[in-house]
Scaffold this motif. Sequence first.
Motif, short mmCIF file in Angstrom:
data_model
loop_
_atom_site.label_atom_id
_atom_site.label_comp_id
_atom_site.label_asym_id
_atom_site.label_seq_id
_atom_site.Cartn_x
_atom_site.Cartn_y
_atom_site.Cartn_z
N ASP A 45 0.83 -1.20 0.00
CA ASP A 45 0.00 0.00 0.00
C ASP A 45 0.87 1.26 0.00
O ASP A 45 0.40 2.35 -0.35
CB ASP A 45 -0.91 0.02 1.23
N ASP A 46 2.14 1.11 0.42
CA ASP A 46 3.09 2.24 0.46
C ASP A 46 4.00 2.25 -0.76
O ASP A 46 5.05 2.90 -0.74
CB ASP A 46 3.93 2.18 1.72
N CYS A 47 3.63 1.54 -1.81
CA CYS A 47 4.43 1.50 -3.03
C CYS A 47 4.60 2.92 -3.58
O CYS A 47 3.62 3.66 -3.74
CB CYS A 47 3.76 0.61 -4.07
N ALA A 48 5.86 3.29 -3.86
CA ALA A 48 6.14 4.64 -4.35
C ALA A 48 7.50 4.67 -5.01
O ALA A 48 8.35 3.79 -4.79
CB ALA A 48 6.07 5.65 -3.21
N TRP A 49 7.70 5.70 -5.80
CA TRP A 49 9.01 5.93 -6.42
C TRP A 49 9.97 6.42 -5.35
O TRP A 49 9.67 7.36 -4.61
CB TRP A 49 8.92 6.94 -7.54
#
Length: 539
Positions: free
Chosen positions: A332-336
């Motif tokens: 859910d915290d997937c980010a660049w």
Amino acid sequence: MWRWVTRGLVFTIVALFAATVLAQQADFIGVLDLPDPTVTQSGMILVRGWALDPQQISKAELYVDDQFQYKLNSGIPRIDIVEAYPTYPGIQTAAPGFETGFLASRFSNAAHTVSVKVTTSDNRSYEIGRRTITIDNTINQSPFGSVEIPDGLGIYNASGSFPVSGWAADTDGILRIDVQIDDLNYQSAMYGDPRPDVGNTFPDFPAVVFSGFVANVDTTRIVDGVHLLTVRATDLKGMSRLIGRRQIQVFNTEANLKPFGYLEEPRRDQVLYGTLCGTVPPVQISPVIVVNPGSHITPVRGWALDLATRTDVGRVSYVELLIDGVRWMSTDDCAWSAMFGAYTNCYGMPRYDVERYFPNYPDAPRSGFMFTLDVGALLALGVHPGNHVLKVRVGDNQQTFAELPNRDGIPVFFTCAETSFNFPAQGYIDIPNMHDYVGGNTTFQGWAVDEDGGVLAVDMYIDGNYVGTASYGYPRPDVQVVDPYIFNSQNSGWQFTMDTTKLSNARHRLTVRVRDQKGYPATEIGSVDFYVQNPPPSN
């Protein structure tokens, strides 16, 4: 009176003697099931049978035209023989089967004798199954093989994804393996997996070492109920054969359609090192990324898939990293990540290897997940060093979940690495491949990374002798996708051009060693054997 007594004694002695003789004659039992003498043989001639003896069977040998060929693969379980001889001594632990095969092309188109010689542990020998077979090499043999999963002991209960696996071979080569449901083609199996056990059974046929197949069947596309599953192999000349037939009962509900997958890293009982263990990371709100810039990262990665009933689509909704049951990271915290120059803590990483084995499954081409675990940051936040339990939780859109590798997780050990600890370099030799033939000016290439300040040099050795240093810094975006947390992984390629005319036309070994910027001892990232083949020099 005495006459009757005498007759009784005589009858008793004769009966005991006859029983003893019969018992001696029944000690050894053996049958040769194949080859069938009534069938003209071609291609691979299968030799199969079984033998029982109160003493252990030490070996079974194949003879053709009374000439020894080789030992048969023995010790194969035969449940039919166990059921046929339930009172035979030691039958419950016996594995009386033997099997092999020989190429018909080694023999002329004519009649030949086949027999098997069985030897027991006390050096008694028995010939069984002598027969005459006719060989005709002009006949195209259909494929042969076996379906091992599911077994043939009864109706197989199937839900979600279930495997169909076994092996198949043909002297002309296998074109495809089709899995059929109710006599209709359902999907093709992946063919070519290593099967050294089959190769040991058929020493005449080296190609059979890569005869394994597997098909992961999505049963959610099949109506619930009892179905007939068959596996058909087809060779390169179009000849096919049914090599397995099973009954399956499909039953799918939301309760039994949980996500599934595999945790590849870290391994069970692995020691996980942390650096900067006294530095509290700048972001401390769990489950947001907890990483110190420049620290050692342990990747937690694998893949996950999910199926649903015919009324739903299925799909993985989230993946979470748990340590001692506490959720530390989530997709859910997937980010660049500007720190790594790549997406981190995400589900949906490319996994085309998974897609090959799970075709048409939702998300299969992008079923990978990866978390960037900073053990040093966790230690700085108060997680104690020592033993911990790590696992990954996978949830789907229907609110069911599964834990990888299982609900118990895997034990790992957290420790802080000293500042002088040398993390070894990583890398790979892409070219040449093992046992490649090369000539002239040949370019060797691969990739290498090192988190101790980066790579200083990639040194090349041939047959243990230093021959030069490779050029380093070529783009390798594929390496960055896999290892974004390692310094300069996006430009980790190396190349080295070698004049192979300076080497003899023979087998040689290339060894690659990587030196890092901090001056630690070089790390050997691999060795590859290759052959040099150059024309002789002109006078």
